[in-house]
Design a protein around this motif. Structure first.
Motif, mmCIF file in Angstrom:
data_model
loop_
_atom_site.group_PDB
_atom_site.id
_atom_site.type_symbol
_atom_site.label_atom_id
_atom_site.label_comp_id
_atom_site.label_asym_id
_atom_site.label_seq_id
_atom_site.Cartn_x
_atom_site.Cartn_y
_atom_site.Cartn_z
ATOM 1 N N GLU A 265 0.827 -1.208 0.000
ATOM 2 C CA GLU A 265 0.000 0.000 0.000
ATOM 3 C C GLU A 265 0.862 1.260 0.000
ATOM 4 O OE1 GLU A 265 -3.702 0.037 2.134
ATOM 5 O OE2 GLU A 265 -3.394 -2.034 2.743
ATOM 6 N N LYS A 266 1.939 1.264 0.760
ATOM 7 C CA LYS A 266 2.855 2.411 0.773
ATOM 8 C C LYS A 266 3.471 2.599 -0.612
ATOM 9 C CE LYS A 266 7.038 4.201 2.989
ATOM 10 N NZ LYS A 266 8.136 3.886 3.957
ATOM 11 N N PHE A 267 3.826 1.489 -1.272
ATOM 12 C CA PHE A 267 4.426 1.545 -2.605
ATOM 13 C C PHE A 267 3.502 2.247 -3.589
ATOM 14 C CE2 PHE A 267 5.132 -0.054 -6.874
ATOM 15 C CZ PHE A 267 6.508 -0.049 -7.006
ATOM 16 N N TRP A 268 2.215 1.843 -3.596
ATOM 17 C CA TRP A 268 1.300 2.401 -4.579
ATOM 18 C C TRP A 268 0.819 3.797 -4.198
ATOM 19 C CZ3 TRP A 268 1.804 0.766 -9.121
ATOM 20 C CH2 TRP A 268 2.087 -0.582 -9.396
ATOM 21 N N LEU A 269 0.745 4.117 -2.913
ATOM 22 C CA LEU A 269 0.428 5.489 -2.509
ATOM 23 C C LEU A 269 1.543 6.442 -2.933
ATOM 24 C CD1 LEU A 269 -1.202 5.017 1.001
ATOM 25 C CD2 LEU A 269 -2.282 6.041 -1.009
ATOM 26 N N SER A 270 2.780 5.948 -2.878
ATOM 27 C CA SER A 270 3.914 6.759 -3.349
ATOM 28 C C SER A 270 3.800 6.992 -4.855
ATOM 29 C CB SER A 270 5.234 6.051 -3.008
ATOM 30 O OG SER A 270 6.329 6.767 -3.530
ATOM 31 N N ALA A 271 3.471 5.940 -5.609
ATOM 32 C CA ALA A 271 3.297 6.079 -7.063
ATOM 33 C C ALA A 271 2.144 7.027 -7.387
ATOM 34 C CB ALA A 271 3.049 4.713 -7.697
ATOM 35 N N ALA A 272 1.139 7.068 -6.508
ATOM 36 C CA ALA A 272 -0.047 7.896 -6.736
ATOM 37 C C ALA A 272 0.265 9.391 -6.637
ATOM 38 C CB ALA A 272 -1.143 7.533 -5.731
ATOM 39 N N GLU A 273 1.404 9.742 -6.048
ATOM 40 C CA GLU A 273 1.763 11.154 -5.910
ATOM 41 C C GLU A 273 2.035 11.816 -7.259
ATOM 42 O OE1 GLU A 273 5.018 11.275 -3.170
ATOM 43 O OE2 GLU A 273 3.824 10.464 -1.504
ATOM 44 N N ALA A 274 2.263 11.014 -8.302
ATOM 45 C CA ALA A 274 2.523 11.569 -9.647
ATOM 46 C C ALA A 274 1.238 11.964 -10.369
ATOM 47 C CB ALA A 274 3.297 10.548 -10.487
ATOM 48 N N ILE A 275 0.082 11.651 -9.770
ATOM 49 C CA ILE A 275 -1.215 11.970 -10.370
ATOM 50 C C ILE A 275 -1.772 13.230 -9.732
ATOM 51 C CG2 ILE A 275 -3.597 11.113 -10.643
ATOM 52 C CD1 ILE A 275 -1.420 9.695 -12.387
ATOM 53 N N ASP A 276 -2.486 14.042 -10.505
ATOM 54 C CA ASP A 276 -3.145 15.236 -9.982
ATOM 55 C C ASP A 276 -4.557 14.877 -9.514
ATOM 56 O OD1 ASP A 276 -0.871 16.532 -10.715
ATOM 57 O OD2 ASP A 276 -1.834 18.011 -12.007
ATOM 58 N N TRP A 277 -4.779 14.927 -8.213
ATOM 59 C CA TRP A 277 -6.040 14.496 -7.607
ATOM 60 C C TRP A 277 -6.916 15.695 -7.257
ATOM 61 C CZ3 TRP A 277 -6.559 9.274 -7.568
ATOM 62 C CH2 TRP A 277 -5.393 8.515 -7.630
ATOM 63 N N ASP A 278 -8.219 15.527 -7.361
ATOM 64 C CA ASP A 278 -9.144 16.488 -6.769
ATOM 65 C C ASP A 278 -9.253 16.215 -5.269
ATOM 66 O OD1 ASP A 278 -10.657 18.062 -9.114
ATOM 67 O OD2 ASP A 278 -10.183 16.027 -9.777
ATOM 68 N N GLU A 279 -9.262 14.948 -4.912
ATOM 69 C CA GLU A 279 -9.142 14.522 -3.517
ATOM 70 C C GLU A 279 -8.193 13.334 -3.500
ATOM 71 O OE1 GLU A 279 -12.926 13.705 -1.685
ATOM 72 O OE2 GLU A 279 -13.843 15.508 -2.545
ATOM 73 N N ALA A 280 -7.007 13.525 -2.933
ATOM 74 C CA ALA A 280 -5.987 12.474 -2.955
ATOM 75 C C ALA A 280 -6.424 11.279 -2.115
ATOM 76 C CB ALA A 280 -4.658 13.019 -2.436
ATOM 77 N N PRO A 281 -6.012 10.075 -2.503
ATOM 78 C CA PRO A 281 -6.389 8.896 -1.723
ATOM 79 C C PRO A 281 -5.691 8.862 -0.370
ATOM 80 C CG PRO A 281 -4.807 8.302 -3.438
ATOM 81 C CD PRO A 281 -5.171 9.743 -3.671
ATOM 82 N N VAL A 282 -6.421 8.436 0.637
ATOM 83 C CA VAL A 282 -5.842 8.211 1.967
ATOM 84 C C VAL A 282 -5.580 6.719 2.143
ATOM 85 C CG1 VAL A 282 -6.231 8.399 4.450
ATOM 86 C CG2 VAL A 282 -7.006 10.233 2.919
ATOM 87 N N THR A 283 -6.518 5.919 1.637
ATOM 88 C CA THR A 283 -6.401 4.460 1.708
ATOM 89 C C THR A 283 -6.061 3.918 0.329
ATOM 90 O OG1 THR A 283 -8.073 4.419 3.442
ATOM 91 C CG2 THR A 283 -7.605 2.329 2.327
ATOM 92 N N ALA A 284 -5.051 3.041 0.261
ATOM 93 C CA ALA A 284 -4.679 2.477 -1.041
ATOM 94 C C ALA A 284 -5.622 1.344 -1.431
ATOM 95 C CB ALA A 284 -3.238 1.979 -1.013
ATOM 96 N N LEU A 285 -5.737 0.330 -0.566
ATOM 97 C CA LEU A 285 -6.462 -0.896 -0.914
ATOM 98 C C LEU A 285 -7.679 -1.080 -0.026
ATOM 99 C CD1 LEU A 285 -6.411 -3.566 -2.629
ATOM 100 C CD2 LEU A 285 -5.176 -4.596 -0.713
ATOM 101 N N THR A 286 -8.801 -1.403 -0.644
ATOM 102 C CA THR A 286 -10.014 -1.751 0.093
ATOM 103 C C THR A 286 -10.335 -3.215 -0.173
ATOM 104 O OG1 THR A 286 -10.874 0.490 -0.167
ATOM 105 C CG2 THR A 286 -12.449 -1.223 0.443
ATOM 106 N N ASP A 287 -10.351 -4.020 0.895
ATOM 107 C CA ASP A 287 -10.717 -5.431 0.793
ATOM 108 C C ASP A 287 -12.221 -5.535 0.981
ATOM 109 O OD1 ASP A 287 -11.166 -8.130 1.047
ATOM 110 O OD2 ASP A 287 -9.479 -8.507 2.389
ATOM 111 N N LYS A 288 -12.935 -5.833 -0.091
ATOM 112 C CA LYS A 288 -14.387 -5.911 -0.035
ATOM 113 C C LYS A 288 -14.882 -7.288 0.409
ATOM 114 C CE LYS A 288 -16.833 -3.628 -2.930
ATOM 115 N NZ LYS A 288 -17.567 -3.357 -4.188
ATOM 116 N N GLY A 289 -13.918 -8.200 0.656
ATOM 117 C CA GLY A 289 -14.279 -9.550 1.065
ATOM 118 C C GLY A 289 -14.523 -10.450 -0.132
ATOM 119 N N ASN A 290 -14.420 -11.749 0.108
ATOM 120 C CA ASN A 290 -14.725 -12.717 -0.953
ATOM 121 C C ASN A 290 -13.795 -12.568 -2.150
ATOM 122 O OD1 ASN A 290 -16.322 -14.918 -1.117
ATOM 123 N ND2 ASN A 290 -18.206 -13.822 -1.612
ATOM 124 N N ASP A 291 -12.525 -12.187 -1.890
ATOM 125 C CA ASP A 291 -11.507 -12.044 -2.938
ATOM 126 C C ASP A 291 -11.780 -10.893 -3.908
ATOM 127 O OD1 ASP A 291 -9.875 -14.038 -1.983
ATOM 128 O OD2 ASP A 291 -10.737 -15.601 -3.238
#
Length: 628
Positions: free
Chosen positions: A15-41
């Motif tokens: 998650e830290k790896f991909w949040l770091s990669a996300a810094e290269a994108i221009d966000w209207d609201e930047a992500p706080v959470t990288a991965l959401t486990d919705k259950g059931n794979d």
């Protein structure tokens, strides 16, 4: 930082790896959470973010002072024209089209089918949908009306964007009648169709049709609408082995982050460099690497309307690379094989200054070592095989040229990229030892930008990809990993044949056949045999001007397989053919060839390039005792 360090940093904290990669994108609201486990794979990336794809692909470059940079080069050897669009021009055109779509009632979440040839307007249509939050579904231009109708009924689009025609080297493809026929066949009826009139064929417009330019007149341009990170950017249909095509969904935020990361780390290009993926917008390569990734990263992308040979000759690729200063070139092995067959000694290569070209990338089919070696000999630059799927959207395994140019092993697309924990499993789902042939699976969760599900078909998603190996994504490919961690893709799982109890890869046999100096292209299938279960049969396309008797080449090829793989392969039958049956994206239709050989009922798949070739294959098989 070396590849192993980058990969280890992902393993340690994904998650830290991909949040770091996300810094290269221009966000209207930047992500706080990288991965959401919705259950059931089921998983989602950056679901809490707000962002707009079109803003990141177009507007931000203009705002950052790069409006005069060329965004798109349209090169059409068929029409003999070259046209360039700057980022500022692209912004104006996309905002205008998006505004017109919005004025006609297209809103966030509405689906729009795009059925276009290789023209800049195809890219503009994709970006215009993204600008207002509409979900596009690009259908390969020239698909038959029935195939288009199936996609209309599944995606239920509010609108269709199409052209009056498409162009091939020797014919005009009448798009408008195909669209009309598809709508007539479909249960769902779109509200309107936008038609781009091309001068090669002006279509008659009906009551539901609007003219591309006419319906934009006097309409206010649209601003970029931020959408949720898990909002679908698009649906791309990929043919299943049975039944209806599968609608692969791509979520917006993960798509942006992953594709942007690949441009430097895998393809080693910087903003402003010219990147060319010689594919079609109707395929996943066209989505990822003609439209989105290059533009998000600030590169110049090439939209090419033509074929690798015959428009006008086998030097077309080299002319485009030289003329447009292409730094990184991406195509399918089948395209290189076509060029190699027409120009085995590389005479056309020598005509052009290719000093701008730094790297060639191959994907889409197995890249046989002989084709790679030919390209290396002719171009004198690294030729990198890499492996991915429509479902993943970008490379699973690659040689990460922007991180480290790792040693190339011919026959391997190198190593797993960050985000992908690739494993070789036996039929029971147990990990196999290095060098053992098995099913290639990826441990869940998949990284950002990959498919989170199928459109309106969650159960089919589970059955197709998640059920066979619990906790893993099943790729459908077979292969092995060596002691150094290099992955080898040997065949589709269905193409691993069982000869008298021995599991053998048809890909391994193809590799041997392709090494014969007179063989331009080849395929191996397993046909039913009462004694041994299955027997391999080879199909050989010979180089132009080979000047050899077919029987002599066949005998040498049979001997070669026996020498390289051994008697266990039981390779005794091969036949010379003029061409192989392929999809329009260059994949060889091995499963259809097996049905022909075994005398089973078959029909030409919708994706086939030319159905007539199947009759040629049947005649060739009958000449050696099959297809009765």
């Amino acid at each position: 930082m070396a590849y192993k360090d980058v990969y280890a940093s992902w393993q340690t904290d994904p998650e830290k790896f991909w949040l770091s990669a996300a810094e290269a994108i221009d966000w209207d609201e930047a992500p706080v959470t990288a991965l959401t486990d919705k259950g059931n794979d089921l998983y989602e990336w950056f679901a809490d973010a707000k962002v707009n794809t079109c803003y990141n692909a177009v507007d931000r470059h203009v705002e950052n002072g790069h409006g005069a940079r060329v965004a798109i080069i349209h090169d059409s050897p068929i029409t003999g024209t070259v046209h360039k669009l700057t980022y500022r021009e692209l912004q104006e055109r996309v905002a205008s089209l998006a505004g017109a779509l919005r004025a006609k009632g297209i809103e966030k979440g509405d689906r729009v089918i795009i059925y276009m040839p290789m023209v800049p307007e195809a890219i503009e249509a994709m970006l215009a949908c993204a600008r207002i939050g509409a979900i596009h579904s690009v259908v390969f231009g020239g698909f038959a009306a029935n195939e288009l109708a199936v996609r209309i009924d599944d995606a239920t689009p509010k609108a269709i964007i199409a052209a009056s025609c498409g162009l091939e080297p020797n014919r005009v493809v009448h798009y408008k009648p195909l669209v009309d026929g598809a709508i007539e066949l479909a249960k769902h009826k779109p509200e309107f169709c936008v038609i781009l009139q091309r001068e090669q064929e002006v279509a008659k417009l009906g009551a539901r049709d609007v003219d591309w330019h006419g319906f934009q007149a006097g309409v206010a341009p649209a601003e970029c609408l931020p959408v949720e990170g898990n909002h679908p950017a698009y649906i791309l249909y990929t043919s299943g082995t049975t039944g209806a095509p599968k609608g692969v969904v791509r979520h917006t935020a993960g798509h942006l982050v992953a594709l942007n990361w690949t441009m430097k780390n895998i393809y080693n290009v910087d903003p402003g460099d010219v990147f060319w993926a010689a594919s079609d917008v109707g395929w996943v390569v066209g989505h990822s690497y003609i439209c989105y990734a290059p533009l998000i990263h600030g590169n110049t992308t090439i939209v090419f309307e033509g074929k690798p040979v015959g428009t006008p000759d086998a030097g077309t690729f080299w002319r485009v690379i030289s003329e447009h200063n292409v730094k990184s070139f991406f195509t399918a092995p089948t395209a290189f094989r076509a060029v190699k067959r027409e120009d085995p000694k590389g005479e056309f290569v020598k005509k052009y200054d290719l000093s701008c070209l730094k790297t060639v990338y191959l994907a889409g089919e197995r890249a046989d070592p002989d084709t790679i070696q030919w390209a290396l000999d002719q171009l004198n630059v690294p030729v990198i095989d890499h492996w991915w799927q429509t479902e993943t959207g970008y490379a699973i395994a690659a040689n990460p040229m922007g991180i480290e140019h790792m040693p190339v092993k011919l026959g391997s697309p190198s190593v797993a990229m960050p985000g992908y924990d690739v494993q070789i499993l036996d039929e029971g789902g147990h990990p196999m030892k290095p060098g053992a042939l098995g099913a290639i699976a990826i441990k869940l969760p998949l990284p950002p930008g990959t498919l989170p599900t199928l459109w309106n078909a969650e159960e089919r998603f589970r059955k197709s990809y998640l059920t066979h190996f619990p906790g893993f994504y099943e790729t459908g490919d077979a292969g092995m990993i060596d002691e150094d961690g290099y992955l080898y893709i040997m065949a589709r799982t269905d193409d691993v044949i069982n000869v008298a109890g021995h599991r053998l890869s048809t890909g391994g046999m193809e590799e041997v056949l392709a090494s014969h100096p007179d063989v331009a292209e080849c395929a191996v299938i397993g046909v039913t045999d009462q004694l041994k279960g299955q027997m391999p049969v080879g199909f050989l396309c010979l180089n132009t001007g080979a000047g050899r008797k077919d029987s002599a080449v066949v005998a040498e090829c049979v001997k070669l397989v026996r020498e390289k793989i051994g008697p266990v392969a039981a390779f005794k039958s091969a036949v010379v053919v003029d061409r192989l049956p392929k999809t329009r994206s260059g994949k060889i239709l091995r499963a259809t060839m097996v049905k022909i050989a075994d005398g089973e009922p078959y029909k030409a798949p919708a994706t086939i390039d030319d159905p007539a070739v199947l009759d040629e294959i049947k005649i060739a098989l009958q000449s050696i005792g099959y297809a009765k």
